[in-house]
Structures are given as C-alpha cells and as structure tokens.
Motif scaffolding. Structure first.
Motif, PDB file in Angstrom:
ATOM      1  N   PRO A   9      47.341  25.156  57.370  1.00  0.00           N
ATOM      2  CA  PRO A   9      48.804  25.103  57.281  1.00  0.00           C
ATOM      3  C   PRO A   9      49.388  26.511  57.235  1.00  0.00           C
ATOM      4  N   LEU A  10      50.565  26.668  57.832  1.00  0.00           N
ATOM      5  CA  LEU A  10      51.238  27.961  57.824  1.00  0.00           C
ATOM      6  C   LEU A  10      52.077  28.041  56.552  1.00  0.00           C
ATOM      7  N   ARG A  11      51.717  28.969  55.684  1.00  0.00           N
ATOM      8  CA  ARG A  11      52.377  29.118  54.386  1.00  0.00           C
ATOM      9  C   ARG A  11      53.103  30.451  54.302  1.00  0.00           C
ATOM     10  N   GLY A  12      54.264  30.428  53.735  1.00  0.00           N
ATOM     11  CA  GLY A  12      55.055  31.637  53.556  1.00  0.00           C
ATOM     12  C   GLY A  12      56.447  31.311  53.075  1.00  0.00           C
ATOM     13  N   HIS A  13      56.957  30.139  53.459  1.00  0.00           N
ATOM     14  CA  HIS A  13      58.297  29.753  53.026  1.00  0.00           C
ATOM     15  C   HIS A  13      58.305  29.408  51.540  1.00  0.00           C
ATOM     16  N   ARG A  14      59.404  29.746  50.882  1.00  0.00           N
ATOM     17  CA  ARG A  14      59.539  29.476  49.454  1.00  0.00           C
ATOM     18  C   ARG A  14      60.542  28.363  49.184  1.00  0.00           C
ATOM     19  N   ARG A  15      60.996  27.720  50.241  1.00  0.00           N
ATOM     20  CA  ARG A  15      61.761  26.482  50.154  1.00  0.00           C
ATOM     21  C   ARG A  15      61.344  25.603  51.325  1.00  0.00           C
ATOM     22  N   SER A  16      61.798  24.364  51.305  1.00  0.00           N
ATOM     23  CA  SER A  16      61.404  23.430  52.357  1.00  0.00           C
ATOM     24  C   SER A  16      61.890  23.932  53.723  1.00  0.00           C
ATOM     25  N   VAL A  17      61.017  23.834  54.713  1.00  0.00           N
ATOM     26  CA  VAL A  17      61.376  24.254  56.064  1.00  0.00           C
ATOM     27  C   VAL A  17      62.462  23.320  56.592  1.00  0.00           C
ATOM     28  N   TYR A  18      63.540  23.915  57.047  1.00  0.00           N
ATOM     29  CA  TYR A  18      64.743  23.175  57.410  1.00  0.00           C
ATOM     30  C   TYR A  18      64.842  22.918  58.907  1.00  0.00           C
ATOM     31  N   THR A  19      64.437  23.885  59.713  1.00  0.00           N
ATOM     32  CA  THR A  19      64.550  23.764  61.162  1.00  0.00           C
ATOM     33  C   THR A  19      63.561  24.711  61.827  1.00  0.00           C
ATOM     34  N   MET A  20      63.130  24.365  63.062  1.00  0.00           N
ATOM     35  CA  MET A  20      62.184  25.191  63.811  1.00  0.00           C
ATOM     36  C   MET A  20      62.567  25.188  65.286  1.00  0.00           C
ATOM     37  N   VAL A  21      62.182  26.244  65.970  1.00  0.00           N
ATOM     38  CA  VAL A  21      62.246  26.288  67.428  1.00  0.00           C
ATOM     39  C   VAL A  21      60.982  26.984  67.916  1.00  0.00           C
ATOM     40  N   VAL A  22      60.680  26.812  69.193  1.00  0.00           N
ATOM     41  CA  VAL A  22      59.525  27.476  69.797  1.00  0.00           C
ATOM     42  C   VAL A  22      59.989  28.202  71.048  1.00  0.00           C
ATOM     43  N   MET A  23      59.455  29.397  71.269  1.00  0.00           N
ATOM     44  CA  MET A  23      59.747  30.195  72.448  1.00  0.00           C
ATOM     45  C   MET A  23      58.438  30.768  72.977  1.00  0.00           C
ATOM     46  N   VAL A  24      58.472  31.294  74.194  1.00  0.00           N
ATOM     47  CA  VAL A  24      57.314  31.970  74.771  1.00  0.00           C
ATOM     48  C   VAL A  24      57.656  33.450  74.894  1.00  0.00           C
ATOM     49  N   LEU A  25      56.880  34.292  74.222  1.00  0.00           N
ATOM     50  CA  LEU A  25      57.062  35.740  74.263  1.00  0.00           C
ATOM     51  C   LEU A  25      55.770  36.377  74.736  1.00  0.00           C
ATOM     52  N   ASP A  26      55.860  37.213  75.746  1.00  0.00           N
ATOM     53  CA  ASP A  26      54.669  37.872  76.310  1.00  0.00           C
ATOM     54  C   ASP A  26      53.588  36.853  76.656  1.00  0.00           C
ATOM     55  N   GLY A  27      54.027  35.693  77.126  1.00  0.00           N
ATOM     56  CA  GLY A  27      53.076  34.683  77.570  1.00  0.00           C
ATOM     57  C   GLY A  27      52.473  33.847  76.466  1.00  0.00           C
ATOM     58  N   ARG A  28      52.906  34.041  75.216  1.00  0.00           N
ATOM     59  CA  ARG A  28      52.332  33.296  74.107  1.00  0.00           C
ATOM     60  C   ARG A  28      53.398  32.461  73.407  1.00  0.00           C
ATOM     61  N   VAL A  42      55.515  31.098  70.439  1.00  0.00           N
ATOM     62  CA  VAL A  42      55.895  31.669  69.150  1.00  0.00           C
ATOM     63  C   VAL A  42      56.806  30.680  68.437  1.00  0.00           C
ATOM     64  N   LEU A  43      56.504  30.424  67.163  1.00  0.00           N
ATOM     65  CA  LEU A  43      57.322  29.544  66.331  1.00  0.00           C
ATOM     66  C   LEU A  43      58.270  30.369  65.485  1.00  0.00           C
ATOM     67  N   PHE A  44      59.511  29.899  65.381  1.00  0.00           N
ATOM     68  CA  PHE A  44      60.473  30.426  64.434  1.00  0.00           C
ATOM     69  C   PHE A  44      60.824  29.289  63.482  1.00  0.00           C
ATOM     70  N   SER A  45      60.732  29.538  62.190  1.00  0.00           N
ATOM     71  CA  SER A  45      61.004  28.497  61.196  1.00  0.00           C
ATOM     72  C   SER A  45      61.959  29.046  60.145  1.00  0.00           C
ATOM     73  N   SER A  46      62.869  28.184  59.697  1.00  0.00           N
ATOM     74  CA  SER A  46      63.861  28.595  58.706  1.00  0.00           C
ATOM     75  C   SER A  46      63.854  27.627  57.535  1.00  0.00           C
ATOM     76  N   ASP A  47      63.966  28.183  56.316  1.00  0.00           N
ATOM     77  CA  ASP A  47      64.067  27.348  55.119  1.00  0.00           C
ATOM     78  C   ASP A  47      65.496  27.334  54.599  1.00  0.00           C
ATOM     79  N   GLY A  48      66.440  27.684  55.463  1.00  0.00           N
ATOM     80  CA  GLY A  48      67.839  27.680  55.066  1.00  0.00           C
ATOM     81  C   GLY A  48      68.389  29.062  54.833  1.00  0.00           C
ATOM     82  N   GLY A  49      67.536  30.050  54.662  1.00  0.00           N
ATOM     83  CA  GLY A  49      68.016  31.395  54.439  1.00  0.00           C
ATOM     84  C   GLY A  49      67.062  32.456  54.936  1.00  0.00           C
TER      85      GLY A  49
END
Length: 309
Positions: A256-275, A277-284
C-alpha cells in the motif's frame, strides 16, 4: 505495561484544551469512565490546517501514552475501548506550525502504541466479533498515515492547499480547483485573475451567473486506472492508503502507498516521461507517486526507474 501512576500525565496534558490534571486522568481510570470520555481529556488546544469527518481538533502529542491503557479497558468494554483508540488514530494530526520531524514522531508514537497493544486488541477481537474489522484496520496501519521510514527526508508533498478541491487533468496539466500546476515540477501555471467587473459589465456578469445552471455534481474519483506495458491496473483510495491491484485478476500489486495523514479524497493519473504517475489528495496535501513502483515524489535519482522507450 507501565502503571498509570508512573506516567507524567501533567506534562502530557500541558496543551490540552480543558487543562485537565494528571490526577483527573487517574481518577477517571479508577472510576471506570467510558474510554472515549477519558480520551476527550487529551484533546489539544491548537489550530489545525484542515480537518475531516467534522472533527475540529486533534489530541495532544503525548496521547500515544494513553492508548495501552485504553486497550487494557477492552477487557471490560471492547466496543468502547476500540472505538476510542480509532478516534485517536483517525484524528487530525497537523496543528499549525508543527515541523515535519515532530509530525513524524507523533505518527510513529501512535503506531508504536497500537502495536504494543496488539495482544490486548487481538484478544478483544477474538471475544467480540463486532470490533474485528476495526482492530484489523488499527493493526494494519490504515490510520495516522506517514511516509515509511525509507522515504523520510526524501519524499515531500507535491502541493499544499488548506481546502478541499478536486484534482483534474486539462491540456496535460494538473488542476486543483481553479489552480493549474505543471505536473512535472509543481510550478503554478494558473492564469492571472481577471480584474473585478465594474458598472454595466458587473451587472451583465451577475445576470449570466444567475441564469447559468451549476454544472452537474461529479463525485471525486477514488479509483483510477493506468497501464504498464499495455496491462491495466487500478489504484484505489482506502482510507489513508492507496491500494494497487491488477485490473484483470484483482490481485494486489506491491505494498500500500502510505504517506497521507487524512483519508484520500480524490486521485488522478497522468503519463509523464512515458510512465504512469498518480496524484492523490487528502483535502489539503497532494502527493505524487510513480504508479508502477510506488515511489513517492520526488524520486531519488539513484532509484529513478528508466523512462520508457
């Protein structure tokens, strides 16, 4: 387990909201107060950047010392004790001005206290099936998120904003509400604000705003799909973690990807340099991850995977 009389409760409670004393804590334990009422003595008198679940404050930094005693109370009332521990572990963690080092120490102390209470919590789950799921979440580290030790001092938030905004992708850029960011560097690419309207222009804009129906509500995405070498995978928000699964088989992929200190609220995925990449937000706080490897932003050069192609 230490005796409650040996704990420096007065020192721990120095920043508590209602200024309770150590003697009050000991008296409450002896009198058999409900665990959640004892925990309320440890609410902190501090401002927090943003909150979740309607909670407007957190607990004093030393509240971890209370958790083993609450776990001990599970022998008499497993539901109330486990619930009180869950509320502590799920509370806001970032008072204004706290340093990253102090925040990590606070998180680590909470996790260590729960793990030290494992035998008592597992016994409570064995006796009272109603608390099994919550005990599993507590022992599994789903609360009080933080980057694992190997990423301390290397990973950092991609972006901070003390309000809730959905993430989006537009023209190859990351959007955070009305903010536009370069997904590779985090640079703010937002257009300059329009000057405030005056006179007839102001009336015309107000009329158009009144006549224009609001856009249909779209729930924030908590599941996104990405591909690696043509094979589909899913990333799913699960509390303060992100789980990755093989979209074809449903089998888990990586830790599991751990780092957020609140519940993950929203995510998007993009491709950067061919890979992917996930962006995740916990509201702030927005974090960036290499979707395939789970490496958080920024990727240390020595560990950076080669770009595709």
């Amino acid at each position: 387990m230490e005796n409650p009389e040996d704990v420096p409760w007065d020192e721990i409670l120095a920043t508590a909201y209602n200024r309770p004393t150590g003697d009050q804590v000991l008296s409450a334990m002896r009198a058999g107060w409900y665990p959640e009422h004892i925990a309320e003595l440890f609410l902190e008198d501090a401002d927090y950047h943003y909150t979740e679940c309607g909670t407007d404050c957190g607990y004093v930094p030393g509240v971890a010392r209370l958790i083993p005693f609450l776990a001990r109370m599970a022998a008499d009332d497993a539901v109330a004790a486990v619930q009180a521990i869950g509320e502590i572990m799920g509370s806001p963690l970032e008072p204004v001005g706290i340093t990253d080092a102090d925040l990590d120490a606070k998180v680590d102390g909470l996790h260590a206290a729960v793990q030290a209470s494992r035998p008592l919590l597992e016994e409570a789950a064995r006796r009272v099936p109603e608390v099994r799921d919550e005990v599993e979440r507590l022992l599994g580290g789903d609360y009080a998120g933080a980057f694992p030790l190997e990423w301390r001092g290397k990973a950092r938030p991609f972006f901070r904003a003390p309000w809730y905004r959905d993430l989006g992708v537009a023209d190859g850029r990351l959007t955070v509400g009305d903010i536009v960011l370069d997904p590779a560097t985090g640079a703010d690419l937002s257009p300059p604000p329009e000057p405030p309207p005056t006179g007839l222009h102001r009336l015309t804009r107000a009329w158009r705003t009144w006549r224009t129906p609001p856009p249909p509500y779209k729930a924030p995405d908590k599941r996104v799909r990405y591909t690696v070498d043509g094979h589909p995978f899913d990333a799913v928000a699960a509390g303060r973690q992100i789980l990755r699964t093989d979209a074809a088989t449903g089998e888990p992929v990586g830790e599991p990807l751990r780092g957020h200190r609140r519940s993950v609220y929203t995510m998007v995925v993009m491709v950067l340099d061919g890979r992917p990449v996930l962006f995740s937000s916990d509201g702030g706080t927005i974090l960036r991850w290499d979707a395939e490897t789970g490496v958080p932003w920024p990727i240390p050069p020595a560990l950076s995977p080669p770009s595709a192609g």
